[in-house]
Scaffold this motif. Structure first.
Motif, short mmCIF file in Angstrom:
data_model
loop_
_atom_site.label_atom_id
_atom_site.label_comp_id
_atom_site.label_asym_id
_atom_site.label_seq_id
_atom_site.Cartn_x
_atom_site.Cartn_y
_atom_site.Cartn_z
N UNK A 66 1.00 -0.95 0.39
CA UNK A 66 0.09 -0.28 0.62
C UNK A 66 0.91 0.73 0.51
N UNK A 67 1.08 2.22 -1.18
CA UNK A 67 0.76 3.18 -1.18
C UNK A 67 0.66 4.82 -0.90
N UNK A 68 1.35 5.32 -0.10
CA UNK A 68 0.38 6.52 0.39
C UNK A 68 1.40 7.54 0.25
N UNK A 69 0.76 8.43 -0.73
CA UNK A 69 1.38 9.89 -0.63
C UNK A 69 0.70 11.22 0.13
N UNK A 70 1.69 11.86 0.80
CA UNK A 70 0.88 12.38 2.01
C UNK A 70 1.57 14.19 2.17
N UNK A 71 1.10 15.31 1.49
CA UNK A 71 2.32 16.41 1.48
C UNK A 71 3.51 15.91 1.33
N UNK A 72 3.49 15.46 -0.01
CA UNK A 72 5.08 15.31 -0.41
C UNK A 72 5.62 14.02 0.09
N UNK A 73 4.89 13.26 1.19
CA UNK A 73 5.84 12.64 1.18
C UNK A 73 5.44 10.69 0.75
N UNK A 74 5.94 10.18 0.90
CA UNK A 74 5.69 8.67 0.33
C UNK A 74 5.79 8.05 1.87
#
Length: 71
Positions: free
Chosen positions: A2-10
């Protein structure tokens, strides 16, 4: 994976944490589906009961109205 990208962070979730996240999401969706089905069934039963009472009542009132109407 599962890959989550949030505020430029992965953030990558793998392994047993992925299985836990997937299981929690699955159970939440099943619970949500159950609630929706329960509400729809309740609405259908309520509407059916109301119609089973009101339709014969309307027919009786119409028959009585036609019997006592001045012609």
């Amino acid at each position: 994976m599962i890959v989550i990208e949030r505020n430029g962070e992965t953030t990558v979730i793998t392994g047993w944490r992925e299985w836990v996240v997937r299981a929690v999401v699955f159970l939440a969706m099943i619970l949500l589906l159950g609630i929706v089905v329960f509400l729809m069934l309740g609405l259908a039963v309520t509407l059916g009961a109301v119609l089973m009472i009101t339709i014969p009542a309307v027919i009786v009132v119409a028959l009585l109205g036609s019997m006592f109407a001045n012609r």
